[in-house]
Design a protein around this motif. Structure first.
Motif, PDB file in Angstrom:
ATOM      1  N   LEU A  34       0.731  -1.082  -0.087  1.00  0.00           N
ATOM      2  CA  LEU A  34       0.086   0.020  -0.049  1.00  0.00           C
ATOM      3  C   LEU A  34       0.947   0.995  -0.067  1.00  0.00           C
ATOM      4  CD1 LEU A  34      -2.970   2.064   0.102  1.00  0.00           C
ATOM      5  CD2 LEU A  34      -2.643   1.036   2.720  1.00  0.00           C
ATOM      6  N   VAL A  35       0.676   2.006  -0.405  1.00  0.00           N
ATOM      7  CA  VAL A  35       0.628   3.244  -0.401  1.00  0.00           C
ATOM      8  C   VAL A  35       0.201   4.452  -1.358  1.00  0.00           C
ATOM      9  CG1 VAL A  35       2.161   2.498  -3.482  1.00  0.00           C
ATOM     10  CG2 VAL A  35       3.672   4.507  -2.168  1.00  0.00           C
ATOM     11  N   GLN A  36       1.044   5.990  -0.740  1.00  0.00           N
ATOM     12  CA  GLN A  36      -0.222   6.749  -1.265  1.00  0.00           C
ATOM     13  C   GLN A  36       0.649   7.416  -2.623  1.00  0.00           C
ATOM     14  OE1 GLN A  36       1.137  10.042   1.999  1.00  0.00           O
ATOM     15  NE2 GLN A  36      -0.829   9.205   2.400  1.00  0.00           N
ATOM     16  N   ALA A  37      -0.809   7.777  -3.452  1.00  0.00           N
ATOM     17  CA  ALA A  37      -0.350   8.256  -4.000  1.00  0.00           C
ATOM     18  C   ALA A  37       0.910   9.256  -4.433  1.00  0.00           C
ATOM     19  CB  ALA A  37      -2.041   9.450  -5.522  1.00  0.00           C
ATOM     20  N   TRP A  84       3.714 -17.861 -15.390  1.00  0.00           N
ATOM     21  CA  TRP A  84       3.114 -17.082 -13.717  1.00  0.00           C
ATOM     22  C   TRP A  84       3.154 -16.682 -12.828  1.00  0.00           C
ATOM     23  CZ3 TRP A  84       1.337 -13.149 -17.597  1.00  0.00           C
ATOM     24  CH2 TRP A  84       0.548 -13.176 -17.779  1.00  0.00           C
ATOM     25  N   GLY A  85       3.843 -15.800 -12.457  1.00  0.00           N
ATOM     26  CA  GLY A  85       4.000 -15.875 -10.806  1.00  0.00           C
ATOM     27  C   GLY A  85       2.320 -15.653 -10.203  1.00  0.00           C
ATOM     28  N   GLN A  86       2.344 -15.602  -8.746  1.00  0.00           N
ATOM     29  CA  GLN A  86       0.804 -15.791  -8.343  1.00  0.00           C
ATOM     30  C   GLN A  86       0.365 -14.581  -8.424  1.00  0.00           C
ATOM     31  OE1 GLN A  86       4.167 -15.619  -6.557  1.00  0.00           O
ATOM     32  NE2 GLN A  86       3.807 -14.210  -5.134  1.00  0.00           N
ATOM     33  N   GLY A  87       1.589 -13.022  -8.364  1.00  0.00           N
ATOM     34  CA  GLY A  87       0.914 -12.272  -8.477  1.00  0.00           C
ATOM     35  C   GLY A  87       0.626 -11.514  -6.841  1.00  0.00           C
ATOM     36  N   THR A  88       0.957 -10.420  -7.213  1.00  0.00           N
ATOM     37  CA  THR A  88       1.495  -9.013  -6.029  1.00  0.00           C
ATOM     38  C   THR A  88       0.255  -8.451  -5.887  1.00  0.00           C
ATOM     39  OG1 THR A  88       3.238  -8.130  -4.381  1.00  0.00           O
ATOM     40  CG2 THR A  88       3.327  -8.579  -7.163  1.00  0.00           C
ATOM     41  N   GLN A  89      -0.302  -7.359  -4.945  1.00  0.00           N
ATOM     42  CA  GLN A  89      -0.734  -6.912  -4.620  1.00  0.00           C
ATOM     43  C   GLN A  89      -0.169  -5.210  -4.882  1.00  0.00           C
ATOM     44  OE1 GLN A  89      -4.976  -6.354  -4.849  1.00  0.00           O
ATOM     45  NE2 GLN A  89      -4.626  -3.925  -5.528  1.00  0.00           N
ATOM     46  N   VAL A  90      -1.195  -4.086  -5.317  1.00  0.00           N
ATOM     47  CA  VAL A  90      -0.190  -3.244  -5.247  1.00  0.00           C
ATOM     48  C   VAL A  90      -1.728  -2.289  -5.072  1.00  0.00           C
ATOM     49  CG1 VAL A  90       0.787  -1.152  -6.981  1.00  0.00           C
ATOM     50  CG2 VAL A  90       1.819  -3.556  -7.054  1.00  0.00           C
ATOM     51  N   THR A  91      -1.749  -1.684  -3.670  1.00  0.00           N
ATOM     52  CA  THR A  91      -2.996  -0.393  -4.210  1.00  0.00           C
ATOM     53  C   THR A  91      -2.774   0.872  -3.749  1.00  0.00           C
ATOM     54  OG1 THR A  91      -3.540  -2.017  -2.809  1.00  0.00           O
ATOM     55  CG2 THR A  91      -4.701   0.074  -2.462  1.00  0.00           C
ATOM     56  N   VAL A  92      -2.647   2.240  -4.168  1.00  0.00           N
ATOM     57  CA  VAL A  92      -2.721   3.265  -4.365  1.00  0.00           C
ATOM     58  C   VAL A  92      -3.467   3.730  -3.997  1.00  0.00           C
ATOM     59  CG1 VAL A  92      -1.477   4.929  -5.419  1.00  0.00           C
ATOM     60  CG2 VAL A  92      -1.065   2.882  -6.482  1.00  0.00           C
ATOM     61  N   SER A  93      -3.523   4.574  -2.352  1.00  0.00           N
ATOM     62  CA  SER A  93      -4.514   5.607  -1.769  1.00  0.00           C
ATOM     63  C   SER A  93      -4.146   6.978  -2.512  1.00  0.00           C
ATOM     64  CB  SER A  93      -3.811   5.606  -0.181  1.00  0.00           C
ATOM     65  OG  SER A  93      -3.166   6.028  -0.244  1.00  0.00           O
ATOM     66  N   SER A  94      -5.976   7.451  -2.668  1.00  0.00           N
ATOM     67  CA  SER A  94      -5.402   8.686  -2.957  1.00  0.00           C
ATOM     68  C   SER A  94      -5.220   9.793  -1.822  1.00  0.00           C
ATOM     69  CB  SER A  94      -6.713   8.874  -3.933  1.00  0.00           C
ATOM     70  OG  SER A  94      -8.362   9.170  -2.582  1.00  0.00           O
TER      71      SER A  94
END
Length: 121
Positions: free
Chosen positions: A11-14, A111-121
């Motif tokens: 999780l990261v900010q915009a 393919w990899g299993q996937g990693t979530q990227v979440t960008v908060s506003s």
């Protein structure tokens, strides 16, 4: 067996940055293209960036100038440096590699299993 394992999501900010890593392991003779795809909720999986064994790259228009893909052939690894992240970058990011397991075998997609990227506003 060949496995791709991703790391670095979160999780990261915009406006912030994240660096994704992916390492391929197992019986590997050669790796051709490596890349990153992403899939947002309700949308199709799309190419983000790709890098060939000669180092040539291509990017989705939406990430040009913000994301940089690189690879370390000695480590069978690919990386994605993501800067100036936007909320619309929020997605599950998947590592992809085209791998030959022997000199006589064709390259297959992994393919990899996937990693979530979440960008908060």
């Amino acid at each position: 067996q060949v496995q791709l394992v991703e790391s670095g999501g979160g999780l990261v900010q915009a406006g912030g940055s994240l660096r994704l890593s992916c390492v391929a392991s197992g019986r590997i003779f050669s790796i051709n293209g490596m890349g990153w795809y992403r899939q947002a909720p309700g949308k199709q999986r799309e190419l983000v960036a790709r890098i060939l064994s000669d180092g040539s790259t291509n990017y989705a228009e939406s990430v040009k100038g913000r994301f940089t893909i690189s690879r370390d052939n000695a480590k069978n690894s690919v990386y994605l440096q993501m800067n100036s992240l936007k909320p619309e970058d929020t997605a599950v990011f998947y590592c992809h590699a085209s791998i030959s397991r022997a000199s006589w075998s064709i390259a297959l997609d992994y393919w990899g299993q996937g990693t979530q990227v979440t960008v908060s506003s």
